[in-house]
Design a protein around this motif. Sequence first.
Motif, PDB file in Angstrom:
ATOM      1  N   CYS A   1      43.113 -39.201  69.369  1.00  0.00           N
ATOM      2  CA  CYS A   1      42.442 -37.948  69.703  1.00  0.00           C
ATOM      3  C   CYS A   1      43.199 -37.346  70.883  1.00  0.00           C
ATOM      4  O   CYS A   1      44.340 -37.736  71.138  1.00  0.00           O
ATOM      5  CB  CYS A   1      40.960 -38.159  69.991  1.00  0.00           C
ATOM      6  N   GLY A   2      42.616 -36.426  71.600  1.00  0.00           N
ATOM      7  CA  GLY A   2      43.318 -35.775  72.698  1.00  0.00           C
ATOM      8  C   GLY A   2      43.708 -36.741  73.803  1.00  0.00           C
ATOM      9  O   GLY A   2      44.853 -36.771  74.251  1.00  0.00           O
ATOM     10  N   THR A   3      42.756 -37.555  74.256  1.00  0.00           N
ATOM     11  CA  THR A   3      43.021 -38.524  75.324  1.00  0.00           C
ATOM     12  C   THR A   3      42.958 -39.968  74.840  1.00  0.00           C
ATOM     13  O   THR A   3      43.422 -40.858  75.531  1.00  0.00           O
ATOM     14  CB  THR A   3      42.000 -38.389  76.455  1.00  0.00           C
ATOM     15  N   GLY A   4      42.348 -40.204  73.694  1.00  0.00           N
ATOM     16  CA  GLY A   4      42.128 -41.560  73.197  1.00  0.00           C
ATOM     17  C   GLY A   4      40.820 -42.150  73.685  1.00  0.00           C
ATOM     18  O   GLY A   4      40.356 -43.160  73.158  1.00  0.00           O
ATOM     19  N   ILE A   5      40.214 -41.526  74.668  1.00  0.00           N
ATOM     20  CA  ILE A   5      38.996 -42.076  75.277  1.00  0.00           C
ATOM     21  C   ILE A   5      37.821 -42.042  74.312  1.00  0.00           C
ATOM     22  O   ILE A   5      37.147 -43.052  74.112  1.00  0.00           O
ATOM     23  CB  ILE A   5      38.657 -41.328  76.582  1.00  0.00           C
ATOM     24  N   GLY A   6      37.561 -40.907  73.711  1.00  0.00           N
ATOM     25  CA  GLY A   6      36.422 -40.797  72.791  1.00  0.00           C
ATOM     26  C   GLY A   6      36.541 -41.741  71.610  1.00  0.00           C
ATOM     27  O   GLY A   6      35.567 -42.397  71.220  1.00  0.00           O
ATOM     28  N   MET A   7      37.739 -41.828  71.064  1.00  0.00           N
ATOM     29  CA  MET A   7      37.966 -42.742  69.938  1.00  0.00           C
ATOM     30  C   MET A   7      37.719 -44.188  70.355  1.00  0.00           C
ATOM     31  O   MET A   7      37.092 -44.957  69.626  1.00  0.00           O
ATOM     32  CB  MET A   7      39.381 -42.591  69.392  1.00  0.00           C
ATOM     33  N   SER A   8      38.221 -44.581  71.534  1.00  0.00           N
ATOM     34  CA  SER A   8      38.062 -45.976  71.950  1.00  0.00           C
ATOM     35  C   SER A   8      36.611 -46.306  72.263  1.00  0.00           C
ATOM     36  O   SER A   8      36.139 -47.395  71.914  1.00  0.00           O
ATOM     37  CB  SER A   8      38.965 -46.302  73.139  1.00  0.00           C
ATOM     38  N   ILE A   9      35.888 -45.396  72.871  1.00  0.00           N
ATOM     39  CA  ILE A   9      34.466 -45.627  73.140  1.00  0.00           C
ATOM     40  C   ILE A   9      33.709 -45.804  71.834  1.00  0.00           C
ATOM     41  O   ILE A   9      32.920 -46.735  71.673  1.00  0.00           O
ATOM     42  CB  ILE A   9      33.865 -44.470  73.970  1.00  0.00           C
ATOM     43  N   THR A  10      33.964 -44.931  70.883  1.00  0.00           N
ATOM     44  CA  THR A  10      33.275 -45.002  69.592  1.00  0.00           C
ATOM     45  C   THR A  10      33.635 -46.281  68.852  1.00  0.00           C
ATOM     46  O   THR A  10      32.757 -46.983  68.335  1.00  0.00           O
ATOM     47  CB  THR A  10      33.635 -43.780  68.726  1.00  0.00           C
ATOM     48  N   ALA A  11      34.906 -46.608  68.799  1.00  0.00           N
ATOM     49  CA  ALA A  11      35.350 -47.793  68.053  1.00  0.00           C
ATOM     50  C   ALA A  11      34.730 -49.069  68.616  1.00  0.00           C
ATOM     51  O   ALA A  11      34.317 -49.957  67.858  1.00  0.00           O
ATOM     52  CB  ALA A  11      36.875 -47.885  68.074  1.00  0.00           C
ATOM     53  N   ASN A  12      34.647 -49.171  69.914  1.00  0.00           N
ATOM     54  CA  ASN A  12      34.135 -50.395  70.529  1.00  0.00           C
ATOM     55  C   ASN A  12      32.628 -50.563  70.389  1.00  0.00           C
ATOM     56  O   ASN A  12      32.083 -51.597  70.779  1.00  0.00           O
ATOM     57  CB  ASN A  12      34.581 -50.484  71.989  1.00  0.00           C
ATOM     58  N   ARG A  13      31.975 -49.626  69.779  1.00  0.00           N
ATOM     59  CA  ARG A  13      30.550 -49.776  69.451  1.00  0.00           C
ATOM     60  C   ARG A  13      30.351 -50.708  68.255  1.00  0.00           C
ATOM     61  O   ARG A  13      29.242 -51.175  67.999  1.00  0.00           O
ATOM     62  CB  ARG A  13      29.918 -48.411  69.138  1.00  0.00           C
ATOM     63  N   HIS A  14      31.410 -51.004  67.525  1.00  0.00           N
ATOM     64  CA  HIS A  14      31.352 -51.832  66.321  1.00  0.00           C
ATOM     65  C   HIS A  14      31.626 -53.289  66.657  1.00  0.00           C
ATOM     66  O   HIS A  14      32.697 -53.613  67.177  1.00  0.00           O
ATOM     67  CB  HIS A  14      32.384 -51.347  65.283  1.00  0.00           C
ATOM     68  N   LYS A  15      30.685 -54.156  66.337  1.00  0.00           N
ATOM     69  CA  LYS A  15      30.881 -55.591  66.542  1.00  0.00           C
ATOM     70  C   LYS A  15      32.062 -56.051  65.685  1.00  0.00           C
ATOM     71  O   LYS A  15      32.134 -55.751  64.505  1.00  0.00           O
ATOM     72  CB  LYS A  15      29.621 -56.356  66.163  1.00  0.00           C
ATOM     73  N   GLY A  16      32.979 -56.751  66.299  1.00  0.00           N
ATOM     74  CA  GLY A  16      34.168 -57.211  65.592  1.00  0.00           C
ATOM     75  C   GLY A  16      35.386 -56.331  65.790  1.00  0.00           C
ATOM     76  O   GLY A  16      36.492 -56.713  65.433  1.00  0.00           O
ATOM     77  N   ILE A  17      35.186 -55.166  66.371  1.00  0.00           N
ATOM     78  CA  ILE A  17      36.304 -54.283  66.685  1.00  0.00           C
ATOM     79  C   ILE A  17      36.656 -54.459  68.156  1.00  0.00           C
ATOM     80  O   ILE A  17      35.788 -54.454  69.021  1.00  0.00           O
ATOM     81  CB  ILE A  17      35.959 -52.803  66.398  1.00  0.00           C
ATOM     82  N   ARG A  18      37.939 -54.636  68.386  1.00  0.00           N
ATOM     83  CA  ARG A  18      38.459 -54.696  69.746  1.00  0.00           C
ATOM     84  C   ARG A  18      39.495 -53.574  69.850  1.00  0.00           C
ATOM     85  O   ARG A  18      40.671 -53.758  69.529  1.00  0.00           O
ATOM     86  CB  ARG A  18      39.056 -56.076  70.052  1.00  0.00           C
TER      87      ARG A  18
END
Length: 143
Positions: free
Chosen positions: A65-82
């Motif tokens: 995404c623009g900064t990567g921050i929003g994507m990383s916050i969203t992705a880390n909401r999923h158990k098993g995703i690092r």
Amino acid sequence: MTYFIATDHAGFSIKDHVKEFIRQKGHEVIDLGPASADRVDYPDYAHELCQKVLENRESAGILICGTGIGMSITANRHKGIRAALCHDAYTATLTRMHNDANVLCMGERVVGLGVVDSILEAFLSTPFEGGRHACRIGKIEQE
């Protein structure tokens, strides 16, 4: 290895470059969208990509995404995703070695193409060290 990739409108313009880089390294790339640079909501794409990575254990993901921050916050909401937000090759190397990251997040507005290539090279080629780090990953996965 299969890599799923997704962006939002702010990460769209480097997506084809990233896909080609991964393919040149001999990996399969599955593009989850979007199909244009029209405005979209990044959580929709991050959630879909994480589901695909969790369903296909021998895969990894790339979110931009623009900064990567929003994507990383969203992705880390999923158990098993690092998911790891990386701005350079050093952080990309260590997140694979020490954290066994299965999703790489980048910000198109904060890294240039040369840096993107070095991040991808490090992420794709660095194995997980295991050992003391495996114990720590186990603690992350506990609820």
